[in-house]
Design a protein around this motif. Structure first.
Motif, PDB file in Angstrom:
ATOM      1  N   TRP A   1      14.724  73.574  65.673  1.00 20.43           N
ATOM      2  CA  TRP A   1      13.930  73.851  64.468  1.00 20.43           C
ATOM      3  C   TRP A   1      14.795  74.285  63.291  1.00 20.43           C
ATOM      4  O   TRP A   1      14.569  73.868  62.157  1.00 20.43           O
ATOM      5  N   GLU A   2      15.769  75.132  63.563  1.00 23.27           N
ATOM      6  CA  GLU A   2      16.602  75.643  62.470  1.00 23.27           C
ATOM      7  C   GLU A   2      17.379  74.518  61.797  1.00 23.27           C
ATOM      8  O   GLU A   2      17.397  74.405  60.569  1.00 23.27           O
ATOM      9  N   ASP A   3      18.016  73.659  62.590  1.00 23.26           N
ATOM     10  CA  ASP A   3      18.768  72.543  62.022  1.00 23.26           C
ATOM     11  C   ASP A   3      17.841  71.530  61.343  1.00 23.26           C
ATOM     12  O   ASP A   3      18.190  70.968  60.301  1.00 23.26           O
ATOM     13  N   LEU A   4      16.674  71.305  61.922  1.00 22.72           N
ATOM     14  CA  LEU A   4      15.716  70.398  61.301  1.00 22.72           C
ATOM     15  C   LEU A   4      15.293  70.928  59.934  1.00 22.72           C
ATOM     16  O   LEU A   4      15.319  70.201  58.936  1.00 22.72           O
ATOM     17  N   SER A   5      14.922  72.187  59.880  1.00 23.36           N
ATOM     18  CA  SER A   5      14.484  72.794  58.619  1.00 23.36           C
ATOM     19  C   SER A   5      15.597  72.764  57.576  1.00 23.36           C
ATOM     20  O   SER A   5      15.371  72.417  56.411  1.00 23.36           O
ATOM     21  N   LEU A   6      16.796  73.097  57.988  1.00 24.37           N
ATOM     22  CA  LEU A   6      17.937  73.098  57.071  1.00 24.37           C
ATOM     23  C   LEU A   6      18.251  71.682  56.577  1.00 24.37           C
ATOM     24  O   LEU A   6      18.510  71.469  55.392  1.00 24.37           O
ATOM     25  N   THR A   7      18.200  70.717  57.471  1.00 28.44           N
ATOM     26  CA  THR A   7      18.477  69.327  57.094  1.00 28.44           C
ATOM     27  C   THR A   7      17.452  68.819  56.090  1.00 28.44           C
ATOM     28  O   THR A   7      17.812  68.228  55.061  1.00 28.44           O
ATOM     29  N   VAL A   8      16.185  69.045  56.365  1.00 24.57           N
ATOM     30  CA  VAL A   8      15.135  68.592  55.450  1.00 24.57           C
ATOM     31  C   VAL A   8      15.279  69.286  54.099  1.00 24.57           C
ATOM     32  O   VAL A   8      15.183  68.648  53.038  1.00 24.57           O
TER      33      VAL A   8
ATOM     34  N   ILE B   1      11.201  55.423  64.791  1.00 22.42           N
ATOM     35  CA  ILE B   1      10.382  56.405  65.509  1.00 22.42           C
ATOM     36  C   ILE B   1       9.030  56.587  64.815  1.00 22.42           C
ATOM     37  O   ILE B   1       7.981  56.568  65.457  1.00 22.42           O
ATOM     38  N   TRP B   2       9.038  56.747  63.494  1.00 17.96           N
ATOM     39  CA  TRP B   2       7.786  56.962  62.749  1.00 17.96           C
ATOM     40  C   TRP B   2       6.911  55.708  62.784  1.00 17.96           C
ATOM     41  O   TRP B   2       5.699  55.819  62.895  1.00 17.96           O
TER      42      TRP B   2
ATOM     43  N   SER C   1       7.433  65.989  64.109  1.00 15.90           N
ATOM     44  CA  SER C   1       8.286  67.136  63.764  1.00 15.90           C
ATOM     45  C   SER C   1       8.767  67.837  65.028  1.00 15.90           C
ATOM     46  O   SER C   1       9.950  68.208  65.131  1.00 15.90           O
ATOM     47  N   GLN C   2       7.870  68.003  65.976  1.00 21.86           N
ATOM     48  CA  GLN C   2       8.250  68.653  67.232  1.00 21.86           C
ATOM     49  C   GLN C   2       9.293  67.818  67.973  1.00 21.86           C
ATOM     50  O   GLN C   2      10.247  68.364  68.538  1.00 21.86           O
ATOM     51  N   ARG C   3       9.123  66.514  67.951  1.00 25.95           N
ATOM     52  CA  ARG C   3      10.091  65.631  68.620  1.00 25.95           C
ATOM     53  C   ARG C   3      11.479  65.791  68.012  1.00 25.95           C
ATOM     54  O   ARG C   3      12.477  65.875  68.728  1.00 25.95           O
ATOM     55  N   MET C   4      11.546  65.847  66.684  1.00 29.09           N
ATOM     56  CA  MET C   4      12.837  66.026  66.023  1.00 29.09           C
ATOM     57  C   MET C   4      13.405  67.411  66.320  1.00 29.09           C
ATOM     58  O   MET C   4      14.602  67.567  66.553  1.00 29.09           O
ATOM     59  N   ALA C   5      12.539  68.422  66.345  1.00 28.88           N
ATOM     60  CA  ALA C   5      12.991  69.786  66.656  1.00 28.88           C
ATOM     61  C   ALA C   5      13.500  69.872  68.088  1.00 28.88           C
ATOM     62  O   ALA C   5      14.474  70.589  68.358  1.00 28.88           O
ATOM     63  N   ASP C   6      12.874  69.145  68.993  1.00 33.11           N
ATOM     64  CA  ASP C   6      13.338  69.120  70.386  1.00 33.11           C
ATOM     65  C   ASP C   6      14.737  68.515  70.485  1.00 33.11           C
ATOM     66  O   ASP C   6      15.534  68.903  71.338  1.00 33.11           O
ATOM     67  N   ILE C   7      15.025  67.577  69.601  1.00 32.00           N
ATOM     68  CA  ILE C   7      16.326  66.902  69.620  1.00 32.00           C
ATOM     69  C   ILE C   7      17.400  67.756  68.961  1.00 32.00           C
ATOM     70  O   ILE C   7      18.495  67.928  69.515  1.00 32.00           O
TER      71      ILE C   7
ATOM     72  N   LEU D   1      -4.044  61.925  62.464  1.00 31.64           N
ATOM     73  CA  LEU D   1      -2.871  61.673  61.625  1.00 31.64           C
ATOM     74  C   LEU D   1      -2.033  62.932  61.478  1.00 31.64           C
ATOM     75  O   LEU D   1      -0.798  62.887  61.595  1.00 31.64           O
ATOM     76  N   ASP D   2      -2.686  64.058  61.222  1.00 26.71           N
ATOM     77  CA  ASP D   2      -1.948  65.314  61.100  1.00 26.71           C
ATOM     78  C   ASP D   2      -1.284  65.694  62.419  1.00 26.71           C
ATOM     79  O   ASP D   2      -0.145  66.158  62.438  1.00 26.71           O
ATOM     80  N   ALA D   3      -1.982  65.472  63.528  1.00 23.70           N
ATOM     81  CA  ALA D   3      -1.401  65.774  64.839  1.00 23.70           C
ATOM     82  C   ALA D   3      -0.181  64.894  65.106  1.00 23.70           C
ATOM     83  O   ALA D   3       0.821  65.359  65.675  1.00 23.70           O
ATOM     84  N   THR D   4      -0.243  63.648  64.677  1.00 24.12           N
ATOM     85  CA  THR D   4       0.904  62.747  64.841  1.00 24.12           C
ATOM     86  C   THR D   4       2.087  63.259  64.050  1.00 24.12           C
ATOM     87  O   THR D   4       3.220  63.265  64.542  1.00 24.12           O
ATOM     88  N   GLY D   5       1.841  63.712  62.829  1.00 25.41           N
ATOM     89  CA  GLY D   5       2.916  64.287  62.021  1.00 25.41           C
ATOM     90  C   GLY D   5       3.535  65.500  62.691  1.00 25.41           C
ATOM     91  O   GLY D   5       4.767  65.665  62.712  1.00 25.41           O
ATOM     92  N   LYS D   6       2.710  66.355  63.262  1.00 23.68           N
ATOM     93  CA  LYS D   6       3.211  67.545  63.959  1.00 23.68           C
ATOM     94  C   LYS D   6       4.010  67.160  65.207  1.00 23.68           C
ATOM     95  O   LYS D   6       5.052  67.760  65.503  1.00 23.68           O
TER      96      LYS D   6
END
Length: 139
Positions: free
Chosen positions: A120-127, A20-21, A111-117, A103-108
């Motif tokens: 946000w809470e699970d993404l933050s906890l996993t990271v 994905i990245w 992150s949003q794509r992963m949060a959509d999947i 580049l920063d927008a791509t990073g955001k």
């Protein structure tokens, strides 16, 4: 068979995330590791390679190879330190500065794509858990 194997599952996740990245940074002609290094240089101009290595959890030799590639492509410039001619500071070029927002927008977006999947809470906890595990393992 490998449901509880950290090695297998972390590598399987890394491969999926890398796909994905890689696709996301392809329009810039950058691999994800090169993009992350450039993003750090853009955010904190003047860091030394050893500082970049610490920030990115990479070896100095890997950072040096990445810097060589980014310099050859016109994204960074290295300047000798005034104190010690063996050390350099790394700065973004105007070309790199022109990509900073994208580049920063791509990073955001990633992150949003992963949060959509996974949310946000699970993404933050996993990271957070991954970072903590790495710190424990590396001592």
């Amino acid at each position: 068979m490998f449901e509880e194997c950290l090695y297998f599952n972390s590598n399987a996740l890394a491969r999926a995330v890398t796909r994905i990245w890689t696709e996301a940074y392809k329009p810039f002609g950058l691999s994800p590791p090169h993009a992350f290094l450039l993003r750090v240089v853009l955010a904190r101009p003047g860091l030394m390679p050893r500082e970049l290595a610490l920030e990115l959890a990479l070896s100095r030799s890997t950072v040096t190879r990445f810097l060589d590639s980014l310099e050859k492509r016109g994204f960074i410039a290295r300047e000798m330190t005034a104190v010690d001619g063996r050390e350099v500071h790394v700065f973004p070029t105007e070309t790199a500065k022109g990509l900073h927002c994208e580049l920063d927008a791509t990073g955001k977006k990633l992150s949003q794509r992963m949060a959509d999947i996974i949310g946000w809470e699970d993404l933050s906890l996993t990271v957070s858990n991954l970072r903590q595990m790495r710190e424990f393992i590396e001592g």
